[in-house]
Write a protein that holds these residues in place. Sequence first.
Motif, short mmCIF file in Angstrom:
data_model
loop_
_atom_site.label_atom_id
_atom_site.label_comp_id
_atom_site.label_asym_id
_atom_site.label_seq_id
_atom_site.Cartn_x
_atom_site.Cartn_y
_atom_site.Cartn_z
N ARG A 15 133.85 59.21 41.85
CA ARG A 15 133.34 58.55 43.06
C ARG A 15 132.84 57.14 42.73
NH1 ARG A 15 128.68 61.22 46.88
NH2 ARG A 15 128.55 59.53 48.37
N ALA A 16 132.11 57.00 41.63
CA ALA A 16 131.61 55.68 41.22
C ALA A 16 132.77 54.77 40.83
CB ALA A 16 130.64 55.84 40.05
N ALA A 17 133.76 55.32 40.12
CA ALA A 17 134.92 54.52 39.70
C ALA A 17 135.72 54.05 40.91
CB ALA A 17 135.80 55.33 38.75
N PHE A 18 135.86 54.90 41.90
CA PHE A 18 136.59 54.50 43.10
C PHE A 18 135.82 53.43 43.86
CE2 PHE A 18 137.83 55.09 47.62
CZ PHE A 18 139.10 54.60 47.50
N GLY A 19 134.51 53.55 43.91
CA GLY A 19 133.69 52.52 44.55
C GLY A 19 133.87 51.17 43.88
N SER A 20 133.92 51.16 42.56
CA SER A 20 134.15 49.92 41.81
C SER A 20 135.54 49.36 42.08
CB SER A 20 133.98 50.16 40.31
OG SER A 20 132.66 50.54 40.02
N TYR A 21 136.52 50.25 42.17
CA TYR A 21 137.91 49.85 42.46
C TYR A 21 137.96 49.16 43.83
CZ TYR A 21 142.91 50.51 43.47
OH TYR A 21 144.24 50.32 43.80
N CYS A 22 137.34 49.74 44.82
CA CYS A 22 137.37 49.17 46.18
C CYS A 22 136.58 47.87 46.25
CB CYS A 22 136.81 50.18 47.18
SG CYS A 22 137.87 51.60 47.46
N ALA A 23 135.54 47.75 45.45
CA ALA A 23 134.72 46.53 45.48
C ALA A 23 135.51 45.30 45.04
CB ALA A 23 133.49 46.71 44.58
N GLN A 24 136.59 45.51 44.30
CA GLN A 24 137.42 44.40 43.82
C GLN A 24 138.39 43.90 44.89
OE1 GLN A 24 139.34 45.50 40.14
NE2 GLN A 24 137.51 46.58 39.45
N GLY A 40 141.54 63.31 47.22
CA GLY A 40 141.60 61.90 47.62
C GLY A 40 140.96 61.68 48.97
N GLY A 41 141.08 62.66 49.85
CA GLY A 41 140.43 62.58 51.15
C GLY A 41 138.92 62.66 51.06
N TYR A 68 135.50 69.08 54.63
CA TYR A 68 134.43 68.14 55.00
C TYR A 68 133.34 68.08 53.95
CZ TYR A 68 131.62 72.13 56.49
OH TYR A 68 130.91 73.29 56.52
N LYS A 69 133.34 69.01 53.01
CA LYS A 69 132.41 68.93 51.88
C LYS A 69 133.15 69.46 50.64
CE LYS A 69 130.19 73.36 52.82
NZ LYS A 69 128.94 74.05 53.02
N ILE A 70 132.61 69.13 49.49
CA ILE A 70 133.27 69.54 48.25
C ILE A 70 133.14 71.05 48.08
CG2 ILE A 70 133.26 69.30 45.74
CD1 ILE A 70 132.09 66.52 46.12
N ASP A 82 133.83 59.97 51.51
CA ASP A 82 132.56 59.55 50.90
C ASP A 82 132.43 58.03 50.87
OD1 ASP A 82 131.52 62.07 50.51
OD2 ASP A 82 132.01 62.16 48.36
N TYR A 83 133.51 57.36 50.48
CA TYR A 83 133.47 55.90 50.43
C TYR A 83 133.21 55.31 51.82
CZ TYR A 83 134.48 51.07 49.50
OH TYR A 83 134.36 49.71 49.42
#
Length: 121
Positions: free
Chosen positions: A50-59, A72-73, A97-99, A78-79
């Motif tokens: 989740r943190a890595a995907f957030g960093s990916y999107c921030a770029q 992926g959904g 809708y939840k993990i 979450d993002y």
Amino acid sequence: MEKMILLHGSGHRADSWNETVSYLKNRENVLCPELSGLLNGREASYPNLRAAFGSYCAQIDGAIHLCGLSLGGILALDYTLEHPEKVKTLVLIGTPYKIPKAAFALQNVVFRFLPKSAFHT
């Protein structure tokens, strides 16, 4: 131009989207990250992913369109909940809708018994 990010599920790979992408216009703006690659060697856990995907999107400059399948959904949802101003559209496919913690725990146990070579491809 806005980017579209297609997120695969667990047990899938980024190239699982190849046929879908072939039908889209502006393919150069479609991103299909390999989720395991986003971790950059960190432990394969949902919080790390989740943190890595957030960093990916921030770029990525500007709004993004997210489409996620299963795991992926969950990432896309979450993002979007954390960054609603960044996400223009959201498509969820086969996404709880939840993990489902018990299912992911079982999957992690099974993965630990598989040889590392099973994950290289």
